[in-house]
Design a protein around this motif. Structure first.
Motif, short mmCIF file in Angstrom:
data_model
loop_
_atom_site.label_atom_id
_atom_site.label_comp_id
_atom_site.label_asym_id
_atom_site.label_seq_id
_atom_site.Cartn_x
_atom_site.Cartn_y
_atom_site.Cartn_z
N UNK A 63 15.41 21.85 62.83
CA UNK A 63 14.75 21.38 64.05
C UNK A 63 14.36 22.57 64.92
N UNK A 64 13.21 22.44 65.59
CA UNK A 64 12.76 23.46 66.53
C UNK A 64 12.31 22.77 67.82
N UNK A 65 11.93 23.56 68.80
CA UNK A 65 11.47 22.98 70.06
C UNK A 65 10.09 22.36 69.93
N UNK A 66 9.36 22.68 68.87
CA UNK A 66 8.02 22.13 68.70
C UNK A 66 7.12 23.07 67.94
N UNK A 67 5.82 22.81 67.97
CA UNK A 67 4.86 23.54 67.14
C UNK A 67 4.84 25.03 67.43
N UNK A 68 4.79 25.41 68.70
CA UNK A 68 4.72 26.83 69.03
C UNK A 68 5.97 27.56 68.54
N UNK A 69 7.13 26.95 68.76
CA UNK A 69 8.38 27.55 68.30
C UNK A 69 8.39 27.66 66.79
N UNK A 70 7.95 26.62 66.10
CA UNK A 70 7.93 26.64 64.63
C UNK A 70 7.02 27.75 64.11
N UNK A 71 5.88 27.93 64.76
CA UNK A 71 4.93 28.95 64.33
C UNK A 71 5.50 30.35 64.53
N UNK A 72 6.21 30.56 65.61
CA UNK A 72 6.83 31.87 65.82
C UNK A 72 7.91 32.13 64.76
N UNK A 73 8.68 31.11 64.44
CA UNK A 73 9.74 31.27 63.44
C UNK A 73 9.16 31.42 62.04
N UNK A 74 8.03 30.78 61.78
CA UNK A 74 7.36 30.93 60.49
C UNK A 74 6.80 32.33 60.35
N UNK A 75 6.18 32.81 61.40
CA UNK A 75 5.60 34.16 61.38
C UNK A 75 6.68 35.23 61.20
N UNK A 88 -2.36 24.08 67.47
CA UNK A 88 -1.43 25.19 67.64
C UNK A 88 -1.51 26.16 66.46
N UNK A 89 -1.67 25.62 65.25
CA UNK A 89 -1.80 26.48 64.06
C UNK A 89 -3.03 27.36 64.19
N UNK A 90 -4.11 26.76 64.64
CA UNK A 90 -5.37 27.49 64.81
C UNK A 90 -5.21 28.62 65.83
N UNK A 91 -4.56 28.31 66.97
CA UNK A 91 -4.35 29.33 68.00
C UNK A 91 -3.46 30.46 67.50
N UNK A 92 -2.40 30.11 66.77
CA UNK A 92 -1.49 31.14 66.27
C UNK A 92 -2.18 32.04 65.26
N UNK A 93 -2.96 31.44 64.36
CA UNK A 93 -3.63 32.24 63.33
C UNK A 93 -4.66 33.18 63.94
N UNK A 94 -5.37 32.69 64.97
CA UNK A 94 -6.43 33.49 65.59
C UNK A 94 -5.95 34.27 66.81
N UNK A 95 -4.67 34.08 67.18
CA UNK A 95 -4.08 34.71 68.35
C UNK A 95 -4.91 34.41 69.60
N UNK A 96 -5.15 33.11 69.80
CA UNK A 96 -5.87 32.63 70.97
C UNK A 96 -5.00 31.59 71.69
N UNK A 99 -1.21 31.68 72.17
CA UNK A 99 -0.77 32.87 71.43
C UNK A 99 -1.67 34.08 71.71
N UNK A 100 -2.46 34.02 72.79
CA UNK A 100 -3.41 35.08 73.08
C UNK A 100 -2.73 36.42 73.31
N UNK A 101 -1.54 36.40 73.89
CA UNK A 101 -0.83 37.64 74.18
C UNK A 101 0.43 37.76 73.32
N UNK A 102 0.43 37.08 72.20
CA UNK A 102 1.61 37.05 71.34
C UNK A 102 1.44 38.01 70.16
N UNK A 103 2.57 38.40 69.60
CA UNK A 103 2.54 39.27 68.42
C UNK A 103 2.77 38.48 67.14
N UNK A 104 2.53 37.17 67.20
CA UNK A 104 2.66 36.33 66.01
C UNK A 104 1.67 36.79 64.95
N UNK A 105 2.15 36.94 63.72
CA UNK A 105 1.29 37.38 62.63
C UNK A 105 0.68 36.17 61.93
#
Length: 320
Positions: A63-75, A88-96, A99-105
């Motif tokens: 379990x996670x807090x939600x999509x953003x948390x899951x994406x950070x843990x996946x990255x 959220x997946x789209x934003x994380x992949x494109x860093x927008x 996730x605009x100021x995130x270091x998620x890969x």
């Protein structure tokens, strides 16, 4: 010479240990889902059970807090798979966006679109609240921090000219939000989830609910501003006491896999998903819209692509 031989043997032993540890860790795949009370958690448990029956790689649901948390843990590599919202997946992949100021890969790919999620805005039936505009001055749960629901809630409120100065926003998980709505501690809750979400069903049966529409010019602004959104509807009869269709906006739920997972592994996991579609639909109580998921702006994993190709599914073609 003896010293060199000992060093070589030590290096070989160390390498063997690394390989053994990798092999042991490789047996279990951690699948990230949102918290209890939503459809992601139900899907994850049922999907993991199907995979166990197939005798393949074990899926361990986290379990996670939600999509953003899951994406950070996946990255970061903690998770190897995750169920998240397409926006959220789209934003994380494109860093927008979030996730605009995130270091998620962007070291992940899609396996499949799962189903349509609708943005639910729930109030008590006796609240006297009939529109989103009437949430001004009210206390509203916008979902957990780092969740897709939180992002959707903020965007919807903004489309109606509301922000944290006009609405008292609180971050609650679905279970706590339901309890506080029932007790009157909050006036409304947001939930982005498949229709017939268990938490909302229980609320409808226990205290009576009403669902606020997202329509008109506000919906038009949201659809124009965020490509991942689509026009949605919560059909009449979805919840106890709901006798009319409720227009809203929706977003797809998608299944992601780390690029570190091998092609063969993801191909087998994709097969489990498609072979088990009838069971999953029965357990979830909603129709799955399985498809390659290449339209959300995140590449399809090579293993999933191999499965689609072998089964005659062109990229972007739905295969429910």
């Amino acid at each position: 010479m003896k010293k060199k031989k000992r060093i070589a043997l030590a290096l070989a032993a160390a390498l063997m240990m690394v390989l053994l540890l990798a092999a042991c860790g490789d047996k279990t795949i951690r699948l990230g889902v949102a918290g209890i009370g939503g459809v992601y958690q139900v899907f994850g448990e049922d999907y993991a059970a199907l995979q166990a029956q197939n005798g393949g790689r074990k899926l361990e649901v986290r379990e996670t807090a939600g999509s953003a948390a899951s994406l950070r843990l996946l990255s970061s590599g903690y998770l190897q798979m995750a169920v998240v919202q397409a926006d959220m997946a789209q934003d994380a992949y494109n860093q927008t966006g979030a996730f605009a100021e995130s270091e998620v890969e962007n070291n992940f790919s899609t396996m499949a679109v799962l189903y349509q999620e609708e943005c639910h805005i729930v109030v008590r039936a006796d609240s006297g609240i009939n529109t989103v505009e009437e949430l001004q001055g009210k206390t509203v749960s916008i979902g957990e921090e780092e969740s897709g629901t939180e992002q959707n809630a903020k965007q919807i409120l903004a489309a109606y000219g509301l922000d944290e100065k006009l609405v008292k926003e609180v971050n609650l998980n679905y279970t706590d939000a339901a309890k506080q709505l029932q007790s009157g501690e909050i006036d409304a809750l947001f939930c982005t989830s498949g229709v017939k979400t268990e938490m909302i069903e229980e609320l409808a049966n226990s205290c009576g609910i009403a669902l606020l529409p997202v329509d008109g010019s506000a919906a038009a602004r949201l659809l124009a501003a965020y490509p991942a959104y689509s026009q949605g509807v919560i059909p009449a009869g979805s919840y106890n006491g709901q006798d009319q269709d409720v227009p809203t906006i929706g977003v797809k739920a998608v299944l992601l896999a780390s690029d570190e997972l091998s092609e063969n592994t993801v191909k087998a996991l994709t097969k489990t998903l498609y072979d088990g579609v009838d069971t999953l639909q029965t357990e979830l109580g909603l129709p799955l819209e399985l498809g390659p998921a290449d339209k959300i702006g995140v590449p399809v994993h090579a293993g999933a692509a191999a499965y689609y190709q072998e089964n005659g599914m062109a990229a972007g073609e739905d295969a429910a």
